[in-house]
Design a protein around this motif. Structure first.
Motif, PDB file in Angstrom:
ATOM      1  N   ARG A 280       1.065  -1.430  -0.210  1.00  0.00           N
ATOM      2  CA  ARG A 280       0.216  -0.124   0.298  1.00  0.00           C
ATOM      3  C   ARG A 280       0.992   1.371  -0.006  1.00  0.00           C
ATOM      4  O   ARG A 280       1.202   2.241  -0.383  1.00  0.00           O
ATOM      5  CB  ARG A 280      -0.813  -0.183   0.980  1.00  0.00           C
ATOM      6  CG  ARG A 280      -1.280   0.748   1.427  1.00  0.00           C
ATOM      7  CD  ARG A 280      -2.402   1.316   2.418  1.00  0.00           C
ATOM      8  NE  ARG A 280      -3.196   2.611   3.002  1.00  0.00           N
ATOM      9  CZ  ARG A 280      -4.091   2.874   4.100  1.00  0.00           C
ATOM     10  NH1 ARG A 280      -4.079   1.106   4.733  1.00  0.00           N
ATOM     11  NH2 ARG A 280      -4.716   3.856   4.282  1.00  0.00           N
ATOM     12  N   THR A 281       1.852   1.517   0.667  1.00  0.00           N
ATOM     13  CA  THR A 281       2.720   2.022   1.374  1.00  0.00           C
ATOM     14  C   THR A 281       3.498   2.460  -0.548  1.00  0.00           C
ATOM     15  O   THR A 281       3.436   3.606  -1.163  1.00  0.00           O
ATOM     16  CB  THR A 281       3.943   2.234   1.983  1.00  0.00           C
ATOM     17  OG1 THR A 281       3.333   2.337   3.495  1.00  0.00           O
ATOM     18  CG2 THR A 281       4.411   3.507   2.136  1.00  0.00           C
ATOM     19  N   VAL A 282       3.619   1.962  -0.991  1.00  0.00           N
ATOM     20  CA  VAL A 282       4.950   1.811  -1.933  1.00  0.00           C
ATOM     21  C   VAL A 282       3.842   2.640  -3.300  1.00  0.00           C
ATOM     22  O   VAL A 282       4.127   3.601  -4.027  1.00  0.00           O
ATOM     23  CB  VAL A 282       5.305   0.507  -2.397  1.00  0.00           C
ATOM     24  CG1 VAL A 282       5.990   1.153  -3.837  1.00  0.00           C
ATOM     25  CG2 VAL A 282       6.745   0.634  -1.712  1.00  0.00           C
ATOM     26  N   THR A 283       2.516   1.633  -3.125  1.00  0.00           N
ATOM     27  CA  THR A 283       1.714   2.152  -4.945  1.00  0.00           C
ATOM     28  C   THR A 283       1.412   3.542  -4.526  1.00  0.00           C
ATOM     29  O   THR A 283       1.038   4.389  -5.495  1.00  0.00           O
ATOM     30  CB  THR A 283       0.700   1.484  -4.316  1.00  0.00           C
ATOM     31  OG1 THR A 283       0.730  -0.252  -4.453  1.00  0.00           O
ATOM     32  CG2 THR A 283      -0.605   1.898  -5.594  1.00  0.00           C
ATOM     33  N   LEU A 284       0.779   4.119  -3.554  1.00  0.00           N
ATOM     34  CA  LEU A 284       0.282   5.333  -2.866  1.00  0.00           C
ATOM     35  C   LEU A 284       1.621   6.414  -2.399  1.00  0.00           C
ATOM     36  O   LEU A 284       1.034   7.593  -3.560  1.00  0.00           O
ATOM     37  CB  LEU A 284      -0.048   5.155  -1.480  1.00  0.00           C
ATOM     38  CG  LEU A 284      -1.587   5.040  -1.512  1.00  0.00           C
ATOM     39  CD1 LEU A 284      -1.916   5.125   0.373  1.00  0.00           C
ATOM     40  CD2 LEU A 284      -2.253   5.382  -1.835  1.00  0.00           C
ATOM     41  N   ALA A 285       2.845   5.938  -2.757  1.00  0.00           N
ATOM     42  CA  ALA A 285       3.810   6.935  -2.434  1.00  0.00           C
ATOM     43  C   ALA A 285       4.519   7.230  -4.327  1.00  0.00           C
ATOM     44  O   ALA A 285       4.437   7.992  -5.109  1.00  0.00           O
ATOM     45  CB  ALA A 285       5.208   6.974  -2.177  1.00  0.00           C
ATOM     46  N   ILE A 286       4.089   5.756  -5.402  1.00  0.00           N
ATOM     47  CA  ILE A 286       4.089   5.953  -6.436  1.00  0.00           C
ATOM     48  C   ILE A 286       2.977   7.245  -7.305  1.00  0.00           C
ATOM     49  O   ILE A 286       3.093   7.816  -7.854  1.00  0.00           O
ATOM     50  CB  ILE A 286       4.454   4.080  -7.121  1.00  0.00           C
ATOM     51  CG1 ILE A 286       5.447   3.948  -7.381  1.00  0.00           C
ATOM     52  CG2 ILE A 286       3.922   4.588  -8.264  1.00  0.00           C
ATOM     53  CD1 ILE A 286       5.758   2.512  -7.396  1.00  0.00           C
TER      54      ILE A 286
END
Length: 521
Positions: A280-286
């Motif tokens: 979730r964190t990586v996807t939202l950061a992207i």
């Protein structure tokens, strides 16, 4: 392609080759020096292009490609460099990136014709793509996330100052006796110094395991991304947004990227692991990084044009006008990084920055050709602080939430989509600006003689000059107002990122703990 080697487990302390504080500072100095010059290479030519094209006897179409080729190569190769960083020694890779950049810069500086210059820009882009991904990966490898804040702040400040300050330096060099060739050559001594410094101070573990490079995935990703970027650069300029060329290019890009996804899902060592998007964190950061890229690049590209055309500043003075934005980015990024290291909290800075972004863009949506410089400076400060608080901390959030073996892929993915969002955003917004200006200068299709090309304000009669200035001022305001929804979406993405405590071990130490049998000092 597969290479194999054996290894024996070693104690964590030996594997990580921990740097002393002095070595860390020296290594970071080399990294930052190389990165600054590489990013600068992509922006310093913007104010030099008219002189370059004239001196080399090139056509107008070459004007775009001098910038586009470097940007295409850099953006498209970031994921590949990131994946190689998970498989090979990062020190070797970053020296290779710097070498590509030096060779490309030397060729560009002595280019006898436009064809050689375009080839050199590909080499510069290849090196720049490596540095964009690898500098942050190496930082994560030698510095724990909890301590990374202060260094990330410096990184963000350097990235911002090189992005916004490039046009200022370019204008100064072109107007100086050194000429436009200095735009390419001035960074070479600094990159060579960075290579020597890194060779002496940077100590990193070497990955020793079976390696399978996903060459098909790399080719498909670069092909799809390059096709998409070519379309966004030429649509609305060379051909209409809704046209046969648009359908063909977008369709080809979609097919290539879909094929890339299918390959990535099946390959044991994918360039961009699909598992990353389950985080979730990586996807939202992207998502947030791609949207922030629009605001960051729009601020540097369109404000420089606004200052020169709508307000009549010279290239050098237009660059000086952008200093408040640089100051805001550098100050916010540096202070936030130091506070993150001290207190360990990072989301608050992401939220504050994400709130300031749409506010800053909306403020620029109110400008016209007569807006005072003091108001413009205030608006730039707001926008600069917002970008400075968000840009690098999105990378930090992603790096803190993935296994050490995926640090390279996660870091490069966030950087890749930021560049991708910025490139496409600038291309689309630039086409919109051109159309709006043309409509304002040629109401009802009447020809005024001023809307077919970017005008030289000093050469226009007073009455025409006023009309052109007003047209560019109003069109630029519309452009920034159109960017507000992108910033709002970035804010929503940031709000859904869950704050997690920053780790206190470096990426190399984590890798040694997670996979003690694949590292060799």
């Amino acid at each position: 392609m597969t290479t194999t080697s054996s290894s024996t487990p070693e104690p964590v302390g030996e594997v990580t080759a921990t740097l002393t504080p002095r070595q860390t500072i020296q290594a970071m100095s080399g990294l930052m020096m190389g990165l600054f010059v590489a990013i600068l290479a992509g922006t310093v030519v913007s104010t030099a292009l008219p002189r370059i094209i004239h001196d080399l006897g090139a056509s107008q179409s070459s004007y775009t490609w001098v910038v586009t080729l470097e940007l295409l190569t850099m953006t498209a190769t970031v994921p590949l460099w990131g994946k190689l960083a998970d498989l090979y020694n990062n020190k070797l890779l970053i020296q290779l990136s710097l070498s590509f950049f030096v060779i490309g810069s030397l060729v560009a500086g002595f280019a006898p014709n436009i064809e050689v210059l375009l080839g050199s820009r590909v080499l510069q882009g290849l090196g720049g793509g490596g540095l964009t991904a690898l500098v942050q990966i190496v930082m994560a490898a030698i510095i724990p996330p909890r301590e990374l804040g202060r260094y990330s702040g410096v990184f963000g400040a350097i990235f911002a100052s090189a992005t916004v300050g490039g046009p200022l330096l370019g204008g100064f060099l072109v107007d100086s006796p050194l000429g436009w060739r200095a735009c390419f050559l001035i960074g070479v001594p600094f990159v060579i110094a960075a290579m020597i410094l890194l060779q002496r101070t940077l100590k990193l573990p070497t990955v020793k395991r079976d390696v399978k490079i996903d060459w098909w995935g790399a080719v498909l990703i670069m092909g799809g991304v390059s096709t998409l970027l070519v379309w966004s650069s030429f649509a609305g300029n060379k051909f209409d947004w809704v046209s046969g060329w648009s359908f063909a290019l977008v369709g080809a890009a979609a097919v290539l990227l879909l094929a890339a996804v299918l390959v990535e899902r099946r390959h044991p060592e994918p360039i961009i692991p699909m598992d990353l998007f389950r985080n979730r964190t990586v996807t939202l950061a992207i998502i947030a990084s791609a949207l922030v890229g629009v605001a960051m690049f729009a601020g540097s590209v369109f404000l420089a044009q606004y200052f020169q055309i709508a307000q009549g500043y010279t290239p050098t003075k237009a660059g000086l006008m952008s200093l408040p934005m640089i100051l805001g980015m550098m100050t916010a990024s540096t202070i936030a990084g130091a506070l993150i290291t001290k207190y360990g909290r990072w989301k608050i800075y992401l939220v504050v920055g994400s709130v300031l972004l749409p506010i800053g863009l909306a403020l620029f949506g109110t400008i016209d050709a007569h807006t005072s410089k003091y108001m413009l400076w205030a608006f730039m400060l707001v926008l600069g602080v917002g970008i400075g608080l968000v840009m690098q901390n999105l990378v930090l959030a992603a790096q803190n939430d993935v296994p050490a073996r995926e640090l390279g892929a996660a870091t490069s993915a966030v950087s890749f989509f930021r560049s991708m969002g910025g490139t496409i955003g600038v291309s689309v917004l630039g086409a919109v600006l051109a159309n709006k200006v043309t409509e304002m200068l040629n109401p009802g299709g009447a020809s005024s003689g001023a809307g077919s090309a970017v005008p030289n304000i000093k050469d226009l009669p007073d009455q025409v000059r006023v009309v052109v200035e007003n047209a560019y001022g109003d069109a630029t305001a519309d452009l920034f107002m159109m960017s507000v929804p992108f910033a709002v979406l970035a804010l929503i993405a940031v709000l859904f990122i869950k704050e997690k405590a920053l780790l206190t071990t470096s990426g190399a130490e984590r890798r040694a703990q997670e996979e003690p049998d694949i590292l060799d000092a």
